[in-house]
Design a protein around this motif. Sequence first.
Motif, mmCIF file in Angstrom:
data_model
loop_
_atom_site.group_PDB
_atom_site.id
_atom_site.type_symbol
_atom_site.label_atom_id
_atom_site.label_comp_id
_atom_site.label_asym_id
_atom_site.label_seq_id
_atom_site.Cartn_x
_atom_site.Cartn_y
_atom_site.Cartn_z
ATOM 1 N N GLU A 131 24.254 6.857 -40.564
ATOM 2 C CA GLU A 131 25.269 7.612 -39.824
ATOM 3 C C GLU A 131 26.403 8.044 -40.744
ATOM 4 O OE1 GLU A 131 27.401 7.282 -35.546
ATOM 5 O OE2 GLU A 131 27.843 5.628 -36.913
ATOM 6 N N ARG A 132 26.817 7.153 -41.666
ATOM 7 C CA ARG A 132 27.905 7.516 -42.577
ATOM 8 C C ARG A 132 27.526 8.709 -43.452
ATOM 9 N NH1 ARG A 132 28.744 1.915 -42.560
ATOM 10 N NH2 ARG A 132 27.474 1.541 -44.402
ATOM 11 N N HIS A 133 26.221 8.886 -43.693
ATOM 12 C CA HIS A 133 25.750 10.046 -44.466
ATOM 13 C C HIS A 133 25.473 11.252 -43.576
ATOM 14 C CE1 HIS A 133 25.021 6.946 -47.583
ATOM 15 N NE2 HIS A 133 25.216 7.956 -48.418
ATOM 16 N N GLY A 134 25.752 11.124 -42.287
ATOM 17 C CA GLY A 134 25.564 12.242 -41.366
ATOM 18 C C GLY A 134 24.131 12.502 -40.970
ATOM 19 N N SER A 135 23.232 11.528 -41.226
ATOM 20 C CA SER A 135 21.809 11.752 -40.973
ATOM 21 C C SER A 135 21.413 11.492 -39.529
ATOM 22 C CB SER A 135 20.970 10.842 -41.885
ATOM 23 O OG SER A 135 21.300 11.055 -43.239
ATOM 24 N N ILE A 136 22.101 10.571 -38.857
ATOM 25 C CA ILE A 136 21.789 10.203 -37.483
ATOM 26 C C ILE A 136 23.087 10.027 -36.705
ATOM 27 C CG2 ILE A 136 19.627 9.019 -38.068
ATOM 28 C CD1 ILE A 136 21.290 6.366 -37.676
ATOM 29 N N ARG A 137 22.955 9.760 -35.417
ATOM 30 C CA ARG A 137 24.100 9.435 -34.561
ATOM 31 C C ARG A 137 23.838 8.089 -33.910
ATOM 32 N NH1 ARG A 137 27.851 8.082 -31.681
ATOM 33 N NH2 ARG A 137 28.979 9.349 -30.184
ATOM 34 N N ARG A 138 24.739 7.134 -34.135
ATOM 35 C CA ARG A 138 24.584 5.814 -33.536
ATOM 36 C C ARG A 138 24.963 5.837 -32.069
ATOM 37 N NH1 ARG A 138 23.333 1.623 -33.495
ATOM 38 N NH2 ARG A 138 24.428 -0.016 -34.603
ATOM 39 N N VAL A 139 24.161 5.226 -31.238
ATOM 40 C CA VAL A 139 24.471 5.024 -29.829
ATOM 41 C C VAL A 139 24.226 3.554 -29.525
ATOM 42 C CG1 VAL A 139 23.916 7.385 -29.140
ATOM 43 C CG2 VAL A 139 22.124 5.647 -29.094
ATOM 44 N N HIS A 140 24.630 3.132 -28.326
ATOM 45 C CA HIS A 140 24.502 1.724 -27.979
ATOM 46 C C HIS A 140 23.036 1.287 -28.054
ATOM 47 C CE1 HIS A 140 25.696 -2.070 -26.254
ATOM 48 N NE2 HIS A 140 24.715 -1.968 -25.368
ATOM 49 N N GLY A 141 22.778 0.293 -28.900
ATOM 50 C CA GLY A 141 21.441 -0.271 -29.006
ATOM 51 C C GLY A 141 20.547 0.363 -30.042
ATOM 52 N N GLY A 142 20.956 1.492 -30.634
ATOM 53 C CA GLY A 142 20.076 2.136 -31.605
ATOM 54 C C GLY A 142 20.666 3.404 -32.175
ATOM 55 N N ALA A 143 19.823 4.439 -32.312
ATOM 56 C CA ALA A 143 20.273 5.684 -32.934
ATOM 57 C C ALA A 143 19.471 6.864 -32.403
ATOM 58 C CB ALA A 143 20.122 5.600 -34.454
ATOM 59 N N VAL A 144 20.082 8.052 -32.474
ATOM 60 C CA VAL A 144 19.444 9.304 -32.093
ATOM 61 C C VAL A 144 19.714 10.328 -33.189
ATOM 62 C CG1 VAL A 144 19.684 8.868 -29.610
ATOM 63 C CG2 VAL A 144 21.489 10.092 -30.825
ATOM 64 N N PRO A 145 18.964 11.435 -33.211
ATOM 65 C CA PRO A 145 19.275 12.504 -34.170
ATOM 66 C C PRO A 145 20.678 13.051 -33.918
ATOM 67 C CG PRO A 145 17.094 12.823 -33.214
ATOM 68 C CD PRO A 145 17.752 11.733 -32.424
ATOM 69 N N VAL A 146 21.291 13.599 -34.943
ATOM 70 C CA VAL A 146 22.661 14.092 -34.808
ATOM 71 C C VAL A 146 22.768 15.211 -33.788
ATOM 72 C CG1 VAL A 146 23.478 13.421 -37.085
ATOM 73 C CG2 VAL A 146 22.254 15.578 -36.817
ATOM 74 N N SER A 147 21.700 15.954 -33.575
ATOM 75 C CA SER A 147 21.733 17.075 -32.640
ATOM 76 C C SER A 147 21.328 16.688 -31.222
ATOM 77 C CB SER A 147 20.795 18.188 -33.123
ATOM 78 O OG SER A 147 19.463 17.702 -33.237
ATOM 79 N N GLU A 156 11.394 11.583 -35.224
ATOM 80 C CA GLU A 156 10.144 11.754 -34.483
ATOM 81 C C GLU A 156 10.284 11.359 -33.014
ATOM 82 O OE1 GLU A 156 6.447 9.023 -34.652
ATOM 83 O OE2 GLU A 156 6.067 10.597 -36.128
ATOM 84 N N ARG A 157 10.947 10.260 -32.763
ATOM 85 C CA ARG A 157 10.982 9.695 -31.416
ATOM 86 C C ARG A 157 12.196 10.119 -30.598
ATOM 87 N NH1 ARG A 157 9.191 3.503 -31.312
ATOM 88 N NH2 ARG A 157 9.616 4.001 -29.135
ATOM 89 N N GLY A 158 13.268 10.540 -31.278
ATOM 90 C CA GLY A 158 14.470 10.941 -30.558
ATOM 91 C C GLY A 158 15.414 9.801 -30.254
ATOM 92 N N PHE A 159 14.906 8.582 -30.181
ATOM 93 C CA PHE A 159 15.733 7.396 -29.983
ATOM 94 C C PHE A 159 14.955 6.185 -30.471
ATOM 95 C CE2 PHE A 159 16.914 3.726 -27.199
ATOM 96 C CZ PHE A 159 18.187 3.522 -27.729
ATOM 97 N N VAL A 160 15.564 5.390 -31.335
ATOM 98 C CA VAL A 160 14.954 4.169 -31.844
ATOM 99 C C VAL A 160 15.951 3.034 -31.675
ATOM 100 C CG1 VAL A 160 14.097 2.974 -33.895
ATOM 101 C CG2 VAL A 160 13.444 5.341 -33.493
ATOM 102 N N ARG A 161 15.450 1.907 -31.180
ATOM 103 C CA ARG A 161 16.300 0.739 -30.953
ATOM 104 C C ARG A 161 16.426 -0.119 -32.209
ATOM 105 N NH1 ARG A 161 17.374 0.091 -25.675
ATOM 106 N NH2 ARG A 161 16.053 1.208 -24.172
ATOM 107 N N VAL A 162 17.580 -0.778 -32.328
ATOM 108 C CA VAL A 162 17.809 -1.711 -33.428
ATOM 109 C C VAL A 162 16.737 -2.796 -33.442
ATOM 110 C CG1 VAL A 162 19.369 -3.516 -34.283
ATOM 111 C CG2 VAL A 162 20.301 -1.309 -33.545
ATOM 112 N N ALA A 163 16.413 -3.333 -32.266
ATOM 113 C CA ALA A 163 15.425 -4.415 -32.182
ATOM 114 C C ALA A 163 14.059 -3.960 -32.683
ATOM 115 C CB ALA A 163 15.322 -4.914 -30.745
ATOM 116 N N GLU A 164 13.702 -2.702 -32.421
ATOM 117 C CA GLU A 164 12.408 -2.192 -32.881
ATOM 118 C C GLU A 164 12.362 -2.117 -34.404
ATOM 119 O OE1 GLU A 164 10.917 0.747 -29.336
ATOM 120 O OE2 GLU A 164 12.573 1.442 -30.579
#
Length: 281
Positions: free
Chosen positions: A55-71, A27-35
């Motif tokens: 991420e290991r299941h291919g559902s998201i892409r990890r980036v520094h501080g949180g995650a984004v959709p794979v696309s 929904e948000r495109g980027f979510v932080r670990v702290a949130e």
Amino acid sequence: MTIDAAAASVPLDAPSRRELALALVAERGFVRVAELSRAFGVTTVTARADLDALERHGSIRRVHGGAVPVSSSLAAERPEREPSFEEALEASVEPKRRIGEQAAALVRSGQSIILDVGTTTLQVARALRARTELEDVVVFTNGLSIALELESEIPRFTVVVTGGTLRPKQHSLVHPLAGSMLDEVHVDLALIGCNGVDPAHGVTNANLPEASVKALMMRAAARSIVVADASKLGEVHLGRIAPIDAFDGLVTDAAAPAPIVAELLDAGLAVHFARDSRVDP
């Protein structure tokens, strides 16, 4: 759905947390670990573990501080920022101190060791200093902070700096020339720092020059132990040091996420948990 709407009045199990986390990322495109930690009432270590599992299941892409959709293009647009040595020194101070003591306990008088650059390995150096019974230990290091920490222990310790090009961000010595000495020695034990330990991707570092030197250090040692606090488990960074099975063990702290520890054990890596030596058993 807002981040607050994800919070539940009762604790959520891991599958429920991960389903909600996936919906929030989509929904948000980027979510932080702290949130996620705040919303679900869990530690940041648990929130990272949830994202790593997705991420290991291919559902998201990890980036520094949180995650984004794979696309998402945000993964490319939000490059990881390597923290300075001083910034890293302020993070996870107590776990790193305990890890340092646990790792230093592996060293015996008369041995030669490699002590890699890093804030956790700096704690190893401090713990070695405190072991007044140690004699005739040869320490090779590419960390200027570590060399200075051990300077007062000469001559009971022999401190050898690898040489090379200075990286001011970490006060480390890298190529060219850093590998020249490592090619000429063989030590009993290498204690290797890192930015990430992942069952599938191995042990990684945030920058390539240091990752290359760390790999050479492992080649020069009879045994190699990786030292990493819980926040680094499940993390994957740019430079691969070595696969999990290249190490003889991991020293971490008690906050290490159980699912990742289980995967590391399944991969054949011995995991040692540091305890607080100042607390009576």
